[in-house]
Design a protein around this motif. Structure first.
Motif, PDB file in Angstrom:
ATOM      1  N   LEU A  61       0.819  -1.211   0.000  1.00  0.00           N
ATOM      2  CA  LEU A  61       0.000   0.000   0.000  1.00  0.00           C
ATOM      3  C   LEU A  61       0.853   1.261   0.000  1.00  0.00           C
ATOM      4  N   LEU A  62       1.939   1.264   0.758  1.00  0.00           N
ATOM      5  CA  LEU A  62       2.833   2.424   0.759  1.00  0.00           C
ATOM      6  C   LEU A  62       3.425   2.652  -0.624  1.00  0.00           C
ATOM      7  N   ASP A  63       3.765   1.575  -1.297  1.00  0.00           N
ATOM      8  CA  ASP A  63       4.278   1.705  -2.659  1.00  0.00           C
ATOM      9  C   ASP A  63       3.195   2.253  -3.594  1.00  0.00           C
ATOM     10  N   ALA A  64       1.972   1.794  -3.411  1.00  0.00           N
ATOM     11  CA  ALA A  64       0.867   2.217  -4.276  1.00  0.00           C
ATOM     12  C   ALA A  64       0.577   3.707  -4.144  1.00  0.00           C
ATOM     13  N   VAL A  65       0.758   4.266  -2.940  1.00  0.00           N
ATOM     14  CA  VAL A  65       0.483   5.698  -2.743  1.00  0.00           C
ATOM     15  C   VAL A  65       1.755   6.549  -2.825  1.00  0.00           C
TER      16      VAL A  65
ATOM     17  N   LEU B 216      -7.047   1.663   3.148  1.00  0.00           N
ATOM     18  CA  LEU B 216      -7.164   0.558   2.204  1.00  0.00           C
ATOM     19  C   LEU B 216      -6.418  -0.702   2.631  1.00  0.00           C
ATOM     20  N   VAL B 217      -5.609  -0.620   3.690  1.00  0.00           N
ATOM     21  CA  VAL B 217      -4.695  -1.715   4.004  1.00  0.00           C
ATOM     22  C   VAL B 217      -5.417  -3.008   4.367  1.00  0.00           C
ATOM     23  N   SER B 218      -6.600  -2.899   4.960  1.00  0.00           N
ATOM     24  CA  SER B 218      -7.332  -4.108   5.350  1.00  0.00           C
ATOM     25  C   SER B 218      -8.265  -4.595   4.244  1.00  0.00           C
TER      26      SER B 218
ATOM     27  N   LEU C 268      -5.272   9.910  -6.909  1.00  0.00           N
ATOM     28  CA  LEU C 268      -4.788   8.721  -6.213  1.00  0.00           C
ATOM     29  C   LEU C 268      -5.957   7.847  -5.763  1.00  0.00           C
ATOM     30  N   MET C 269      -6.994   8.479  -5.203  1.00  0.00           N
ATOM     31  CA  MET C 269      -8.150   7.715  -4.737  1.00  0.00           C
ATOM     32  C   MET C 269      -8.838   7.001  -5.897  1.00  0.00           C
ATOM     33  N   LYS C 270      -8.943   7.670  -7.032  1.00  0.00           N
ATOM     34  CA  LYS C 270      -9.563   7.028  -8.194  1.00  0.00           C
ATOM     35  C   LYS C 270      -8.722   5.849  -8.677  1.00  0.00           C
TER      36      LYS C 270
ATOM     37  N   ASP D  65      -9.892   1.914  -8.770  1.00  0.00           N
ATOM     38  CA  ASP D  65      -9.782   1.042  -9.933  1.00  0.00           C
ATOM     39  C   ASP D  65      -8.952  -0.205  -9.632  1.00  0.00           C
ATOM     40  N   GLU D  66      -7.897  -0.027  -8.826  1.00  0.00           N
ATOM     41  CA  GLU D  66      -6.998  -1.153  -8.541  1.00  0.00           C
ATOM     42  C   GLU D  66      -7.600  -2.129  -7.545  1.00  0.00           C
ATOM     43  N   PHE D  67      -8.246  -1.593  -6.494  1.00  0.00           N
ATOM     44  CA  PHE D  67      -8.716  -2.443  -5.403  1.00  0.00           C
ATOM     45  C   PHE D  67     -10.226  -2.685  -5.432  1.00  0.00           C
ATOM     46  N   LYS D  68     -10.926  -2.073  -6.422  1.00  0.00           N
ATOM     47  CA  LYS D  68     -12.379  -2.237  -6.570  1.00  0.00           C
ATOM     48  C   LYS D  68     -13.121  -1.774  -5.321  1.00  0.00           C
ATOM     49  N   THR D  69     -12.597  -0.716  -4.699  1.00  0.00           N
ATOM     50  CA  THR D  69     -13.177  -0.175  -3.473  1.00  0.00           C
ATOM     51  C   THR D  69     -14.170   0.935  -3.806  1.00  0.00           C
TER      52      THR D  69
END
Length: 229
Positions: free
Chosen positions: A128-132, A159-161, A186-188, A192-196
């Motif tokens: 997650l740190l890498d993703a943000v 998003l970590v959990s 970033l949130m978008k 898209d990546e995590f389907k959140t």
């Protein structure tokens, strides 16, 4: 099936001897994977509504279902467990723990609620740190990074959990224009990546412009009558 559905949802607070209605019988539904904003002036009921969806409060009447769970049926312990398993939060003042590092702040929900094994936990936090874009700041504390970086950390923590739903209460309020835009992008990307599903409470025209749908609250009611997203 909707991820969030409200039918005749109402919330009234007792202040002394006076009943103060905050949410007044509203209907709406939000589908999974949406990027949705509740907008309106201060006092319109936005934060109350996010608290209800986030299981931080109970409806006074009506029905509110999140992931097909009737929120009114959850006691305090069950609500805390449900939040920990399914919902992430992003706040306007970041709410990072000052004595913890960036890594430890993101890890915190996994330690306190999910209780993942150490190696799995570490791998998920680093992912997650890498993703943000904050992997190189993992060992710093919140007072050593900028406001925009703090909000990136807050997004990673939310998003970590791997929640199905992230609730963001005025997440760009303390950020300058360019930083706020980057956080929204970033949130978008994370959506898209995590389907959140992301649900915002906001005054910010930038969020309103990026949202796929908006619900306008006025004095506890939906000015646009509610809709299905």
């Amino acid at each position: 099936m909707s991820l969030v559905r409200a039918e005749n949802l109402a919330k009234t607070y007792r202040v002394g001897d006076i009943d103060v209605p905050a949410i007044k019988g509203i209907d709406f539904a939000i589908e999974a994977g949406s990027f949705v904003a509740f907008v309106g002036p201060s006092g319109s009921g936005k934060s109350t509504l996010l608290n209800l969806i986030g299981c931080l409060d109970h409806p006074t009447s009506g029905t509110l279902k999140v992931l097909d769970t009737d929120i009114a049926t959850l006691d305090r312990r069950a609500a805390a467990r449900f939040r920990g398993e399914h919902i992430g939060f992003v706040f306007q003042d970041f709410n990072l723990i000052p004595v913890l590092t960036v890594f430890e702040n993101v890890e915190y929900p996994l330690r306190m609620v999910q209780k993942w094994p150490v190696e799995k936990r570490r791998a998920q936090v680093l992912r997650l740190l890498d993703a943000v874009g904050m992997a190189d700041q993992a060992n710093k504390r919140p007072d050593q990074i900028s406001g925009g970086q703090k909000q990136r950390v807050a997004v990673a923590r939310a998003l970590v959990s791997q929640p199905k739903l992230v609730l963001a209460d005025e997440p760009t309020a303390n950020l300058d224009h360019d930083t706020a835009y980057r956080i929204l992008e970033l949130m978008k990307k994370m959506r898209d990546e995590f389907k959140t599903t992301f649900v915002f409470s906001t005054h910010d025209p930038k969020i309103m412009g990026e949202a796929e749908a908006t619900f306008t609250l006025e004095d506890g009611r939906l000015a646009n009558g509610g809709s299905h997203v």
